[in-house]
Design an enzyme around this catalytic site. Structure first.
Site, short mmCIF file in Angstrom:
data_model
loop_
_atom_site.label_atom_id
_atom_site.label_comp_id
_atom_site.label_asym_id
_atom_site.label_seq_id
_atom_site.Cartn_x
_atom_site.Cartn_y
_atom_site.Cartn_z
CB CYS A 131 -0.88 0.05 1.24
SG CYS A 131 -1.90 -1.40 1.47
NE ARG B 79 4.66 1.85 -0.86
CZ ARG B 79 5.54 1.93 0.14
NH1 ARG B 79 6.67 2.54 -0.05
NH2 ARG B 79 5.28 1.43 1.31
CD1 TRP C 75 0.05 -5.35 -3.67
CD2 TRP C 75 0.18 -6.38 -1.69
NE1 TRP C 75 0.75 -6.52 -3.84
CE2 TRP C 75 0.84 -7.17 -2.66
CE3 TRP C 75 0.15 -6.84 -0.38
CZ2 TRP C 75 1.46 -8.39 -2.36
CZ3 TRP C 75 0.75 -8.06 -0.08
CH2 TRP C 75 1.40 -8.81 -1.07
CG ASN D 157 1.45 0.31 4.20
OD1 ASN D 157 1.15 -0.88 4.14
ND2 ASN D 157 2.63 0.78 3.87
N GLY D 158 -0.64 -1.50 6.34
CA GLY D 158 -0.32 -2.37 7.48
C GLY D 158 -1.48 -3.31 7.76
CD GLU E 232 18.67 -10.95 -9.02
OE1 GLU E 232 18.14 -11.60 -8.12
OE2 GLU E 232 18.18 -9.91 -9.48
CE LYS F 271 15.00 -9.13 -11.00
NZ LYS F 271 15.73 -8.98 -9.78
CD GLU G 1 11.58 -10.37 -8.84
OE1 GLU G 1 11.26 -9.70 -7.87
OE2 GLU G 1 12.61 -10.16 -9.49
CG HIS H 177 23.55 -35.03 -6.28
ND1 HIS H 177 24.17 -36.25 -6.18
CD2 HIS H 177 24.55 -34.11 -6.30
CE1 HIS H 177 25.48 -36.08 -6.13
NE2 HIS H 177 25.73 -34.78 -6.21
CE LYS I 272 12.05 -1.58 -5.94
NZ LYS I 272 12.94 -2.54 -6.61
#
Ligand code: G6P
Length: 607
Positions: A2, A27, A74, A100-101, A480, A484, A487, A503, A602
């Site tokens: 949020c 965000r 969000w 927010n929260g 990474e 990416k 995502e 394995h 974000k």
């Protein structure tokens, strides 16, 4: 996660609020809303979807008020609907709350205080609006203060009341809030980006603080009505740095910015004559540094892959045993840390709830806790006893790129600093310093592989699965690169230490399961080459990232991205770039929302 914006001043509030929300779009959110007091009347509009959907609704409105609040939501409690979008209000419709929260005890609060109240949404936040209504006796700040005493959970809040039409209240516990101080005006937001265009003077609220903002100024109180004095800080992030600058996406701009912003991470920190780095923010005496027997790097997501590259550097250069831990695991595991442990909390936003909680836990147990953070004034930066800003500038795409490389650079410099204290010679240190100075040019060369990365994305776009393989220092790079890709393109992808494939994961290799292998010329080149042969034998389509001049790589596949050679520990700074570009082009070709991928945020300020 949020985003909150509030404004009180002399300008028309609505355009400021909408522009502010746009700045916070990065965000992640699924609905948006705004409320303004215009000529004594409260106006509110909310909409599901993008901010443009909200502005469509506002097209015919002529609100002139100079005070208002706005929010991007969000969803956590209650589905993505207009009723659940913020701002929320009480029974009278006079109080507006953006939050927010998470209010953890909202059911309990509802049952205890809100019999007879009519609730319009399924959110925890609306309970708060009604709770403030219950306590309101003519002073909004006192009502908020009293309401918050009953609340368990986290909040960043901005609130207004029709009866006090020139006042905003902001409160913080666990979710960041910043107050920007302009000329006869104030901005309140989840981070500084909505206010960069107007002011560089800000006050970061701390947990347990309530700000009351009116035309006469700003006052800060604790939850027990005691006034607190805080100095404003100057921030030097420019508005321009937060703009897209003609690029199709923020992510592309941020990838391309890397050779420039890495210089900001290195600037003033390398000491050529002594072959070391000096990061003053570490805030430890040499004696304390010598007492460190173990290093723990705590991070989430991309930051954790930067941390893994850091682990290799710390162990090789300083000989100090180093581990990487996920914030979400560390915090609940009763971790073993003591006063000989140095913990780095690594975070672009500096607000990630899991990383922050883990850092607090380590501090409680007596470790040295330092931050490696991008966002200036963020909670991790303020709560740790020192540390280093990575100076990547505003990073707005959800998928982290330039912050990742700058984190790796800072970790390398710390490893060098500890290394020189422990066992590295001046000569080796100087070689590393010289190699670090060459990195911006090498990044630039790696960026020239953009066309190749795009062509490969074209060729491989129809595949549903990917492996990224690497060994040694290229293992974190593979992790990474794979992260990416998943995502932003939503393609299933896994990263493996190449030696581990036999394995289990080799069972998946087949014509429909391409492999991207990091086969650069370092000490594990031969080993990696054997792993690549194993992949070929199982007919998986193969992409190689290889060192410029490695013509033998052509015998293995036609799909090669060449990168310039550098010292082994520095390879993530260069080798990650083509993987960022590959993921980027894949996402563009598949029509994904590159900067704001689905289901991700974000800045993850909840658990
Ligand atoms: C979120 C983002 C990731 C990021 C992670 C850690 O999950 O979507 O891209 O790597 O948080 O964020 P931080 O701000 O702590 O680096």
């Amino acid at each position: 996660m949020c985003g909150i914006v509030g404004y009180i001043g002399t300008k028309e509030a609505l355009p400021v609020l909408i522009k502010g929300l746009k700045r916070l779009e990065y965000r992640g959110y699924d609905s948006a809303g705004v409320a303004v007091i215009d000529q004594g009347k409260i106006q509110r509009r909310r909409a599901v979807g993008k901010i443009d959907q909200l502005t469509d609704r506002l097209k015919t409105e002529q609100w002139g008020g100079a005070i208002g609040i706005a929010h991007t939501r969000w969803a956590t409690h209650g589905g993505v609907t207009e009723e659940n979008a913020h701002p929320h209000t009480d029974c009278s419709g006079e109080i507006m709350v953006a939050h927010n929260g998470i209010i953890e005890n909202y059911r309990e609060l509802r049952d205890k205080f809100l019999g007879g109240h009519t609730l319009q949404s399924k959110t925890d936040t609306e309970i708060l609006a009604h709770l403030i209504e219950v306590h309101y006796q003519g002073d909004l700040r006192l009502a908020v203060e009293q309401a918050l005493r009953h609340v368990r959970g986290t909040y960043g809040l901005v609130i207004l009341h029709k009866k006090e039409p020139r006042k905003l209240i902001a409160a913080r516990l666990g979710s960041p809030l910043v107050v920007g101080i302009g000329d006869k005006e104030y901005y309140i937001a989840s981070d500084t980006s909505p206010m960069l265009a107007y002011t560089s003077q800000v006050i970061f609220l701390d947990d347990g603080e309530i700000a009351e903002v009116t035309d006469h100024g700003l006052q800060i109180y604790d939850l027990h009505d005691q006034q607190i004095t805080k100095e404003a800080e100057h921030i030097d992030w420019s508005e321009r740095a937060a703009e897209q600058g003609g690029y199709q996406h923020f992510m592309l701009k941020e990838i391309i910015d890397q050779p420039v912003v890495i210089k900001d991470a290195l600037r003033g920190r390398l000491v050529d004559s002594e072959g070391t780095a000096h990061l003053g923010g570490l805030n430890m005496t040499e004696e304390q540094m010598h007492s460190v027997q173990r290093i723990i790097l705590i991070a989430c997501g991309t930051a954790s892959y930067a941390a893994l590259a850091g682990k290799y550097a710390f162990e090789r250069l300083s000989g100090i045993p180093t581990e990487v831990d996920m914030g979400s695991e560390f915090r609940y595991r009763d971790p073993i840390v003591d006063r000989h442990t140095l913990v780095f909390a690594i975070s672009q936003s500096g607000e990630t709830a899991d990383t922050l909680a883990a850092a607090r836990e380590a501090k409680r147990k007596g470790a040295f806790v330092r931050g490696i953070v991008n966002v200036v004034g963020s909670t991790i930066a303020r709560e740790t006893d020192g540390g280093t800003y990575i100076h990547a500038g505003p990073e707005l795409a959800v998928a982290s790129t330039k912050a990742y490389t700058n984190m790796v650079a800072v970790l390398l410099m710390y490893a060098l600093q500890f290394g020189r204290l422990k066992r590295l010679t001046v000569a080796t240190g100087q070689r590393l310093v010289a190699a670090l100075r060459e990195i911006p040019d090498k990044m630039q060369t790696a960026l020239q592989q953009g066309t190749k990365a795009r062509a490969l994305a074209e060729k491989y776009r129809q595949y549903k699965n990917f492996f990224f393989l690497g060994r040694g220092i290229n293992y974190p790079v593979a992790l990474e690169g794979s992260h990416k890709l998943k995502e932003i393109s939503y393609i299933h992808s896994e990263a493996y230490a190449a030696g581990e494939m036999k394995h289990g994961a080799n069972a998946l290799l087949a014509l429909d399961f391409p492999v991207l292998a990091m086969m650069t010329k370092n000490q594990l080149y031969e080993k990696m080459r054997s792993n690549v042969e194993e992949v070929r034998a199982r007919q998986s389509p193969l992409i190689l990232v290889a060192t410029e001049g490695d013509t033998e790589a052509r015998e293995l596949t036609e799909d090669i991205i060449y990168v310039p050679a550098t010292m082994e520990l520095l390879e993530p700074l260069v080798n990650t770039i083509p993987l960022q570009l590959f993921a980027y082009h894949m996402a563009v070709l598949l029509g994904r929302d590159v900067d704001r991928p689905r289901n991700l945020a974000k800045s993850v300020t909840v658990e």
